[in-house]
Motif scaffolding. Structure first.
Motif, PDB file in Angstrom:
ATOM      1  N   VAL A 181     -24.160  43.423   2.766  1.00  0.00           N
ATOM      2  CA  VAL A 181     -23.204  43.424   1.290  1.00  0.00           C
ATOM      3  C   VAL A 181     -22.855  42.385   1.045  1.00  0.00           C
ATOM      4  O   VAL A 181     -22.343  41.404   1.289  1.00  0.00           O
ATOM      5  N   SER A 182     -22.295  42.468  -0.613  1.00  0.00           N
ATOM      6  CA  SER A 182     -21.775  41.283  -1.376  1.00  0.00           C
ATOM      7  C   SER A 182     -20.542  41.769  -1.441  1.00  0.00           C
ATOM      8  O   SER A 182     -20.319  43.079  -1.663  1.00  0.00           O
ATOM      9  N   ARG A 183     -19.914  40.492  -1.142  1.00  0.00           N
ATOM     10  CA  ARG A 183     -18.263  40.784  -1.794  1.00  0.00           C
ATOM     11  C   ARG A 183     -18.186  39.633  -2.170  1.00  0.00           C
ATOM     12  O   ARG A 183     -17.744  38.608  -1.653  1.00  0.00           O
ATOM     13  N   ASN A 184     -17.418  39.663  -3.613  1.00  0.00           N
ATOM     14  CA  ASN A 184     -16.907  38.393  -4.349  1.00  0.00           C
ATOM     15  C   ASN A 184     -17.761  37.204  -3.894  1.00  0.00           C
ATOM     16  O   ASN A 184     -16.957  36.574  -3.959  1.00  0.00           O
ATOM     17  N   ARG A 243     -19.671  48.285   3.054  1.00  0.00           N
ATOM     18  CA  ARG A 243     -17.881  47.524   2.418  1.00  0.00           C
ATOM     19  C   ARG A 243     -17.472  47.691   3.221  1.00  0.00           C
ATOM     20  O   ARG A 243     -16.225  46.819   3.414  1.00  0.00           O
ATOM     21  N   GLY A 268     -14.582  44.183   4.740  1.00  0.00           N
ATOM     22  CA  GLY A 268     -13.511  44.707   3.792  1.00  0.00           C
ATOM     23  C   GLY A 268     -12.167  43.672   3.476  1.00  0.00           C
ATOM     24  O   GLY A 268     -10.944  43.858   3.333  1.00  0.00           O
ATOM     25  N   ASP A 298      -9.885  37.855   1.833  1.00  0.00           N
ATOM     26  CA  ASP A 298     -10.108  36.731   1.801  1.00  0.00           C
ATOM     27  C   ASP A 298     -10.250  35.530   2.675  1.00  0.00           C
ATOM     28  O   ASP A 298      -8.475  35.731   3.025  1.00  0.00           O
TER      29      ASP A 298
END
Length: 320
Positions: free
Chosen positions: A186-189, A234, A238, A241
């Motif tokens: 998964v890609s996040r930010n 996700r 999640g 950060d």
């Protein structure tokens, strides 16, 4: 499959498709690059393997026996080889076009662009811009997969095979081996994560790809586990950060090279021996290392030490 073998199989298919009459094995040997350097027995073994492999993937090779000829001939009937007409709805074609754009910089770029080219050749319109736009121009999406672990993990997710890798936890320099059943990538930010079941901790976990060191080892057979129904990948990545402290890397940059790096640098000063010294603000040593390693011999990370060590680990991993 090696590049040489792939080219030979492709040349064989083109040869058998293009001929108007069946070709004997000897004629094929002379016409197809890759066969002409082998002895008689080696050629026969290779030719038989190639025919079997092509048939296994659905390419029909016809054997034609002429009573006036001593040896059989081979060819591929175009009508049997060609796919039926592809019909897609406009929204389906748009999704395929968008997917090809997104994967342009990923390891799947060649397959995605090749599939898109075939669709266009077949008369399917996929080139129209899709998605939001700014100032009248379509936004161009990209997936950045510079993390070396991405291809192996992607294949492990696809095949549902467990993996083992060395992982550096956040805020620590200690590296520990992890064995994971990968559920998804998964890609996040702008960062890539592996979500899956950590066998060592006996619980679901998420791992940032940039913290995986060395090579990913695939374990066991395919279809070794099932992804739990209803799992939200996700949501697994999640979490808030982590606080990112901005630091400054000191780099030696070869004069006349790395223009993109120079544009982003906070400062660039002339140095000696054909090199310049640059200061670059960064927050993640592993992401910086991936970029610097891709620039090869045109850049050297002087400091800080953890960023320099991260580059060395990347280069050693590539060498291994």
């Amino acid at each position: 499959m090696s590049r040489r073998k792939t080219e030979r199989l492709l040349n064989l298919v083109i040869c058998l498709l293009a001929t108007r009459r069946p070709l004997s094995a000897e004629q094929i040997r002379q016409a197809v690059p890759g066969y002409d350097r082998d002895g008689d027995e080696a050629f026969q073994r290779m030719f038989e393997r190639d025919k079997n492999e092509l048939r296994e993937i659905g390419i029909p090779i016809d054997v034609v026996r002429d009573p006036w000829e001593d040896e059989p001939g081979y060819r591929i009937e175009r009508e049997s080889y060609e796919l039926p007409e592809i019909t897609l709805e406009p929204d389906e074609a748009a999704v395929l076009g968008l997917a090809a754009q997104v994967w342009q910089r990923a390891s799947l770029a060649e397959a995605a662009s090749g599939a898109l080219l075939k669709l266009r050749a077949g008369g399917v319109a996929t080139a129209r811009p899709v998605g939001p736009s700014i100032g009248g121009g379509a936004l161009e999406l990209r997936v950045d997969t510079r993390d070396p672990a991405f291809p192996a993990l992607w294949e492990a997710v696809r095949d549902r095979r467990a993996v083992r890798f060395d992982y550096r936890s956040a805020g620590s320099e200690s590296v520990r081996a992890r064995t994971v059943e990968p559920w998804g990538v998964v890609s996040r930010n702008g960062r890539w994560y592996l979500a899956g079941f950590d066998r060592g901790r006996d619980a679901p976990r998420a791992f940032r790809l940039s913290r995986i060191t060395g090579q990913v080892t695939v374990l066991g057979r395919a279809r070794a586990f099932e992804v739990p129904p209803g799992v939200d990948l996700r949501a697994m990545v999640g979490f808030p950060d982590e606080p990112a402290e901005e630091r400054v890397a000191v780099l030696r940059v070869r004069r006349g090279a790395c223009e993109g790096l120079r544009q982003l640098a906070r400062a660039v000063r002339e140095s000696d021996g054909g090199w310049d010294e640059a200061e670059l603000v960064f927050s993640d040593a592993e992401r910086l290392a991936g970029w610097m390693a891709s620039l090869g011999a045109d850049v050297e990370v002087v400091g800080p030490p953890d960023a320099r060590e991260a580059v060395i680990r990347r280069l050693k991993g590539t060498l291994a």
